[in-house]
Design an enzyme around this catalytic site. Structure first.
Site, PDB file in Angstrom:
ATOM      1  N   LYS A 118      -5.934 -74.256-128.101  1.00 23.32           N
ATOM      2  CA  LYS A 118      -4.828 -74.490-127.168  1.00 23.32           C
ATOM      3  C   LYS A 118      -4.763 -73.348-126.157  1.00 23.32           C
ATOM      4  O   LYS A 118      -4.969 -72.179-126.508  1.00 23.32           O
ATOM      5  CB  LYS A 118      -3.514 -74.591-127.950  1.00 23.32           C
ATOM      6  CG  LYS A 118      -2.306 -75.009-127.129  1.00 23.32           C
ATOM      7  CD  LYS A 118      -1.079 -75.167-128.025  1.00 23.32           C
ATOM      8  CE  LYS A 118       0.161 -75.563-127.259  1.00 23.32           C
ATOM      9  NZ  LYS A 118       1.341 -75.723-128.143  1.00 23.32           N
ATOM     10  N   SER A 193       3.939 -79.814-127.780  1.00 22.27           N
ATOM     11  CA  SER A 193       3.207 -79.359-126.611  1.00 22.27           C
ATOM     12  C   SER A 193       1.694 -79.255-126.823  1.00 22.27           C
ATOM     13  O   SER A 193       0.935 -79.077-125.886  1.00 22.27           O
ATOM     14  CB  SER A 193       3.729 -77.983-126.195  1.00 22.27           C
ATOM     15  OG  SER A 193       3.521 -77.022-127.231  1.00 22.27           O
ATOM     16  N   SER A 217       5.388 -78.766-132.351  1.00 19.81           N
ATOM     17  CA  SER A 217       4.332 -78.980-131.365  1.00 19.81           C
ATOM     18  C   SER A 217       2.952 -79.206-131.956  1.00 19.81           C
ATOM     19  O   SER A 217       2.009 -79.508-131.215  1.00 19.81           O
ATOM     20  CB  SER A 217       4.272 -77.794-130.389  1.00 19.81           C
ATOM     21  OG  SER A 217       5.431 -77.754-129.601  1.00 19.81           O
TER      22      SER A 217
END
Length: 527
Positions: A118, A193, A217
Site C-alpha cells: 500500500k 482505504s 481499511s
C-alpha cells in the site's frame, strides 16, 4: 451458504501464462474455480511456490513473468497500482533467486513471492505518495520495517497500490490519482482505504499484499473483494515507515487468497522494533506451525469452540443478503461442533462517533507536518504563512481537509472535554465490553460490512452514509484487537454475484490460536 468462490468472469480474458501446467505448483487461471484443492492450508500459494522452486519444478523467473503478464493485462481495467516496479529489476531479483537455488544456497521462506505494498507504507526504491498530491514524487530514503523484513526473507515488491488519500476513506475514490475498480464488478468500489491492495490479490496480480487498517481499511476491502484480510493486534507489527493517520489506531495488515498465506505474511512482519515505541516485545509465535490441514479434520472439528455472534451487527441497517450469509456461516459452525450464542455489546453503536472524533483529532496533528517545508510539495510564495496555506490547499484533497477541520475543532479549548475526552471514555467502555465478551467466548463473529460492494460514485457525495459503513470494524481498532475476514457467501449483483466477508475477532495477541487454525481448515475446506 459457504459456496465455491469463482473469480470474476471478465478476468478470464486475461489468463496467466500456461507454462506451469502439470507441475506441482500452478497459478490459477481466473476462469478456474477456487476450490479446496487450490486454497487448503497445505496448498497455500506461498508454500506451493517454495516447494516448486526448491524442487525445481518452476523457476522464479517463470513465476514472475506470469504475474507481470497478468498485471499488465488486467491493470488498465482495475487500476490497483500507483506505481509498478521496473520489470527488469523485478526479473533480476527473480534470476538471483534461481541462481542461488542452482548453487544449492539457502533462500528465504518468501523467495519468489510477489508482494504489493500500500502506498502509505514507505519504500526506499520507489515513490511513496500516500495517495496525495502533496507527496507526489516523494521517494523515502528508507524502507518501512515491515517492507524490510519481507525483502530480507526473499519477497519481491511488485509495486505500490492505490488508496484513499492518507487512508481516509472507504472506497479508494478519495485517492488523488485514480479510482480502483472491484475485480468482481468493474462498476463497483473495492472498498478502502486499502482497496488497491485487496483488489490486486483478488485479481491475481500478486501473491499477497500489505495494507493498513485504522478503522477497517483491511477488513472491509477483503470482504468486498472476496479475499482474506487480517488486522493484527495493535503493537504486533511495527508502524515504522507507515504514514501516520491516527497513531493510536493504525496497524499494518495482510491480504492473501488463503488464511495460510496471511498467517505466513503476518509471521514475516511481526515482532518488536526499536524504531517503534508502540511495538510489542511479546515473543512472536510460529503461526505456520499451528495450521490445521483440511485432510486431518474430523467431522466435527470445532467441537466445544465457543462462538459469540454480536447481536448488534445483524440488526436493522444490515442488508438482508449479508445477514443471510452470516447466519448461514454461523449455522455451519454449529454443525461442525461450535457452541454458538448471541452476544450483546450495548456500547457497539457508540464506537462509530467515538472513532471519527479520535481519528480526526489525531490526523489533524499528524498531518501538520505536511506544510511544504518539512514535508510535501511546496507552493511558490515569498511569505511563509501564504506558503503554508497554498501548499496545503493545493496538496490535500477535500476528504483530508474535512477530517483535519473536524479534528482541530474537537481538540479546540472550548470543545475538548465535550468531544475528544468523551470519545476516550467511550473507547475505554468498548475495550471493557469486548474483554468481557471474549472472557466468555473464544471468538466473536460479525459481518465485515453492512453491505456488499456498492457502485462507484454511489456514496461519494454522502460522507455520512460512507462513514456508517465502518460500523462493523471500528470498534475492533478502538479495542486494539486482532480480526480476520474470510469470504463466507455471496449476494446478488454483478455478473456472478458479490462476495460477503465474515469477521472473526479474537483476544489481544491471539491471532492464530488453535481455534482459528481450525477455522482455517474448516473454511478453506468448505469454500
Amino acid at each position: 451458504m459457504l459456496s465455491t468462490i469463482q473469480p470474476p468472469r471478465y478476468l478470464s480474458r486475461f489468463p496467466l501464462r500456461g507454462r506451469t501446467k502439470s507441475r506441482s505448483f500452478h497459478i490459477l487461471s481466473s476462469a478456474q474455480p477456487v476450490t479446496k484443492t487450490c486454497f487448503a492450508a497445505d496448498k497455500s500459494q506461498i508454500l506451493s511456490i517454495r516447494d516448486s522452486l526448491l524442487n525445481r519444478h518452476l523457476s522464479a523467473v517463470e513465476l514472475t513473468h506470469s504475474y507481470l503478464d497478468r498485471l499488465k493485462q488486467t491493470e488498465p481495467h482495475i487500476n490497483c497500482f500507483l506505481h509498478v516496479s521496473d520489470p527488469d529489476k523485478v526479473l533480476k531479483q527473480a534470476q538471483d533467486i534461481d541462481d542461488k537455488i542452482k548453487r544449492n544456497e539457502e533462500v528465504g521462506p518468501l523467495a519468489g513471492v510477489l508482494v504489493a505494498i500500500k502506498d502509505n507504507i514507505c519504500t526506499a526504491d520507489m515513490p511513496s505518495t500516500g495517495g496525495s498530491y502533496i507527496l507526489e514524487g516523494y521517494r523515502p530514503p528508507f524502507d518501512a520495517t515491515a517492507v524490510k523484513r519481507l525483502k530480507d526473507l526473499g519477497a519481491i515488491v511488485v509495486g505500490k497500490t492505490n488508496l484513499d488519500e492518507f487512508g481516509m476513506g472507504s472506497t479508494t475514490e478519495a485517492s488523488a490519482f485514480k479510482v480502483t475498480a472491484n475485480p468482481w464488478d468493474l462498476s463497483r468500489v473495492p472498498g478502502g482505504s486499502s482497496g488497491g491492495s485487496a483488489a490486486s490479490v483478488s485479481a491475481r496480480q500478486c501473491v499477497v499484499s500489505l495494507g493498513s487498517d485504522t478503522g477497517g481499511s483491511v477488513r472491509q476491502p477483503a470482504s468486498f473483494c472476496g479475499v482474506v484480510g487480517l488486522k493484527p493486534t495493535y503493537g504486533r507489527v511495527s508502524r515504522f515507515g507507515l504514514m501516520a493517520y491516527a497513531s493510536s489506531l493504525d496497524v499494518i495488515g495482510c491480504f492473501g487468497s488463503s488464511v495460510a498465506d496471511t498467517g505466513i505474511l503476518l509471521h514475516a512482519i511481526s515482532g518488536h522494533d526499536s524504531l517503534d515505541a508502540t511495538s510489542s516485545k511479546r515473543e512472536v509465535p510460529d503461526f505456520t506451525s499451528q495450521f490445521t490441514y483440511a485432510s486431518s479434520l474430523k467431522s466435527r472439528p470445532l467441537e466445544g469452540l465457543r462462538v459469540g455472534l454480536i447481536r448488534e451487527t445483524v440488526d436493522a441497517g444490515v442488508d438482508s443478503g449479508v445477514k443471510s450469509a452470516i447466519e448461514g456461516a454461523a449455522a455451519h459452525l454449529e454443525q461442525l461442533g461450535c457452541v454458538l450464542k448471541e452476544v450483546s455489546l450495548p456500547s457497539f453503536s457508540l464506537g462509530l462517533p467515538a472513532y471519527y472524533i479520535l481519528a480526526s483529532s489525531e490526523s489533524s496533528s499528524n498531518l501538520s507536518r505536511y506544510d511544504g517545508v518539512r514535508y510535501g510539495n511546496q507552493a511558490s510564495s515569498d511569505e511563509l504563512n501564504v506558503l503554508y496555506e497554498e501548499s496545503r490547499a493545493k496538496g490535500f484533497g477535500s476528504e483530508v481537509k474535512m477530517r483535519i477541520l473536524m479534528g482541530t475543532y474537537a481538540l479546540s479549548a472550548g470543545y475538548y472535554d465535550a468531544y475528544y475526552k468523551r470519545a476516550q471514555q467511550v473507547r475505554t467502555i468498548i475495550r471493557k465490553s469486548f474483554k468481557a465478551a471474549l472472557d466468555e467466548n473464544d471468538i466473536l463473529i460479525s459481518p465485515a460490512a453492512p453491505s456488499a460492494a456498492y457502485k462507484i460514485g454511489e456514496k461519494k457525495n454522502d460522507p455520512l452514509a460512507m462513514y456508517a459503513g465502518d460500523i462493523m470494524t471500528v470498534n475492533v481498532n478502538l479495542a486494539g484487537l486482532p480480526a480476520l475476514v474470510l469470504p463466507c457467501g455471496f449476494v446478488e449483483g454483478g455478473a456472478v454475484g458479490l462476495p460477503v466477508g465474515l469477521q472473526i475477532i479474537g483476544a489481544a495477541f491471539d491471532e492464530f490460536a488453535k481455534h482459528k487454525c481450525l477455522l482455517n481448515g474448516f473454511f478453506e475446506r468448505n469454500l
